[in-house]
Design an enzyme around this catalytic site. Sequence first.
Site, PDB file in Angstrom:
ATOM      1  N   LYS A  33       0.861  -1.194   0.000  1.00 41.81           N
ATOM      2  CA  LYS A  33       0.000   0.000   0.000  1.00 41.81           C
ATOM      3  C   LYS A  33       0.891   1.236   0.000  1.00 41.81           C
ATOM      4  O   LYS A  33       1.765   1.379   0.845  1.00 41.81           O
ATOM      5  CB  LYS A  33      -0.904   0.033   1.236  1.00 41.81           C
ATOM      6  CG  LYS A  33      -1.790   1.286   1.275  1.00 41.81           C
ATOM      7  CD  LYS A  33      -2.842   1.201   2.355  1.00 41.81           C
ATOM      8  CE  LYS A  33      -2.405   1.736   3.691  1.00 41.81           C
ATOM      9  NZ  LYS A  33      -2.254   3.211   3.717  1.00 41.81           N
ATOM     10  N   LYS A  62      -7.482   8.157  -1.549  1.00 40.39           N
ATOM     11  CA  LYS A  62      -8.795   8.583  -1.020  1.00 40.39           C
ATOM     12  C   LYS A  62      -9.362   9.802  -1.746  1.00 40.39           C
ATOM     13  O   LYS A  62      -9.577  10.866  -1.142  1.00 40.39           O
ATOM     14  CB  LYS A  62      -8.695   8.888   0.484  1.00 40.39           C
ATOM     15  CG  LYS A  62      -8.233   7.717   1.344  1.00 40.39           C
ATOM     16  CD  LYS A  62      -8.331   8.044   2.822  1.00 40.39           C
ATOM     17  CE  LYS A  62      -7.880   6.926   3.716  1.00 40.39           C
ATOM     18  NZ  LYS A  62      -6.397   6.692   3.724  1.00 40.39           N
ATOM     19  N   ASP A  65     -13.872  14.622  -4.838  1.00 42.25           N
ATOM     20  CA  ASP A  65     -13.990  15.896  -5.558  1.00 42.25           C
ATOM     21  C   ASP A  65     -15.248  15.796  -6.425  1.00 42.25           C
ATOM     22  O   ASP A  65     -16.021  14.844  -6.284  1.00 42.25           O
ATOM     23  CB  ASP A  65     -12.716  16.132  -6.403  1.00 42.25           C
ATOM     24  CG  ASP A  65     -12.444  17.616  -6.647  1.00 42.25           C
ATOM     25  OD1 ASP A  65     -13.417  18.362  -6.937  1.00 42.25           O
ATOM     26  OD2 ASP A  65     -11.285  18.028  -6.556  1.00 42.25           O
ATOM     27  N   THR A 120     -11.709   6.152  10.642  1.00 39.40           N
ATOM     28  CA  THR A 120     -11.728   5.698  12.046  1.00 39.40           C
ATOM     29  C   THR A 120     -11.279   6.799  12.998  1.00 39.40           C
ATOM     30  O   THR A 120     -11.485   6.707  14.199  1.00 39.40           O
ATOM     31  CB  THR A 120     -10.835   4.450  12.245  1.00 39.40           C
ATOM     32  OG1 THR A 120      -9.621   4.657  11.547  1.00 39.40           O
ATOM     33  CG2 THR A 120     -11.508   3.206  11.723  1.00 39.40           C
ATOM     34  N   ARG A 212       3.324  -1.035  10.679  1.00 38.25           N
ATOM     35  CA  ARG A 212       4.443  -1.106  11.615  1.00 38.25           C
ATOM     36  C   ARG A 212       4.793  -2.494  12.133  1.00 38.25           C
ATOM     37  O   ARG A 212       5.987  -2.763  12.335  1.00 38.25           O
ATOM     38  CB  ARG A 212       4.202  -0.116  12.753  1.00 38.25           C
ATOM     39  CG  ARG A 212       4.373   1.327  12.281  1.00 38.25           C
ATOM     40  CD  ARG A 212       3.692   2.318  13.173  1.00 38.25           C
ATOM     41  NE  ARG A 212       2.234   2.200  13.097  1.00 38.25           N
ATOM     42  CZ  ARG A 212       1.401   2.939  13.801  1.00 38.25           C
ATOM     43  NH1 ARG A 212       1.868   3.840  14.652  1.00 38.25           N
ATOM     44  NH2 ARG A 212       0.098   2.790  13.656  1.00 38.25           N
TER      45      ARG A 212
HETATM   46  O1  C5P Z   1       1.245   0.694  11.072  1.00 42.94           O
HETATM   47  P1  C5P Z   1      -0.187   0.235  11.010  1.00 42.94           P
HETATM   48  O2  C5P Z   1      -0.349  -1.267  10.891  1.00 42.94           O
HETATM   49  O3  C5P Z   1      -1.058   0.826  12.107  1.00 42.94           O
HETATM   50  O4  C5P Z   1      -0.695   0.847   9.609  1.00 42.94           O
HETATM   51  C1  C5P Z   1      -2.039   0.782   9.212  1.00 42.94           C
HETATM   52  C2  C5P Z   1      -2.215   1.470   7.883  1.00 42.94           C
HETATM   53  O5  C5P Z   1      -3.604   1.500   7.576  1.00 42.94           O
HETATM   54  C3  C5P Z   1      -1.736   2.919   7.860  1.00 42.94           C
HETATM   55  O6  C5P Z   1      -1.285   3.201   6.530  1.00 42.94           O
HETATM   56  C4  C5P Z   1      -2.996   3.691   8.177  1.00 42.94           C
HETATM   57  O7  C5P Z   1      -2.972   4.990   7.643  1.00 42.94           O
HETATM   58  C5  C5P Z   1      -4.048   2.841   7.456  1.00 42.94           C
HETATM   59  N1  C5P Z   1      -5.417   2.991   7.967  1.00 42.94           N
HETATM   60  C6  C5P Z   1      -5.765   2.739   9.292  1.00 42.94           C
HETATM   61  N2  C5P Z   1      -7.055   2.892   9.693  1.00 42.94           N
HETATM   62  C7  C5P Z   1      -7.996   3.259   8.812  1.00 42.94           C
HETATM   63  C8  C5P Z   1      -7.675   3.512   7.490  1.00 42.94           C
HETATM   64  C9  C5P Z   1      -6.352   3.362   7.080  1.00 42.94           C
HETATM   65  O8  C5P Z   1      -4.918   2.380  10.088  1.00 42.94           O
HETATM   66  N3  C5P Z   1      -9.240   3.344   9.205  1.00 42.94           N
END
Ligand code: C5P
Length: 237
Positions: A33, A62, A65, A120, A212
Amino acid sequence: MKDVIIACDFNSKTELMAFLDQFQGESRKPFLKVGMELYYAEGPAIIREIKARGHQIFLDLKLHDIPNTVKKAMAVLSALDVDICNLHAAGTNAMMEAALEGLTRPDGTRPLLIAVTQLTSTSEERMQKDLLIDHPLEEVVLHYAANAKAAGLDGVVCSPLEAGKVKAACGQAFLTITPGVRFADGEVGDQVRVTTPARARELGSDYIVVGRPITQAADPVAAYQRCIAEFLGGEAK
Ligand code: C5P
């Protein structure tokens, strides 16, 4: 086709490539991603470079527009040969339909198109007070998911904890892409409601987005393989 998508939240090509180099000897090329941070820093060239290395890409920009602008922007992203694109369902059904049109290539193929319902980071209180949307948050999420389905989209981004309700409302074939995944023995960080890869699978997630726990691991390749094994179980190739 269920898969693990690694959230490449790096702010430069140098960091991304140092991360990807660790996977070079692996037979399974991770699905990646790419978000706004990396895309705005490096531009479309970064997408071409990642594709040249054989990875599938979820380009997480995302869009939101007017329909005509989103349609034309989606045509540009589709020509980059990404595999998944997304937009905000709040842009209305007309915008989502226009996006699909723009995304569809002359040969009829197109990337999957996924909707964000409510972020979220938006609480029910803020949604009601700031946006004047006077309904329970869950009802709004399911309504936006139903709109996305009606407009012809392929699925939504949601919590694994909501995946079952989305499937019940929109059908089993409607895709759920779910972040908020952590190993049972890992750090939670700033995520609030988390599930393990195995639990996400049980709850009906089609794709888990994991950042992460893989990118910051001492051994990212081992962490990715663990994620694949836990999420795909016997389906892992
Ligand atoms: O590092 P981590 O596993 O928390 O990364 C989750 C990814 O998913 C990040 O790129 C975050 O921006 C994205 N994301 C999220 N919650 C959402 C939408 C997208 O954590 N509701």
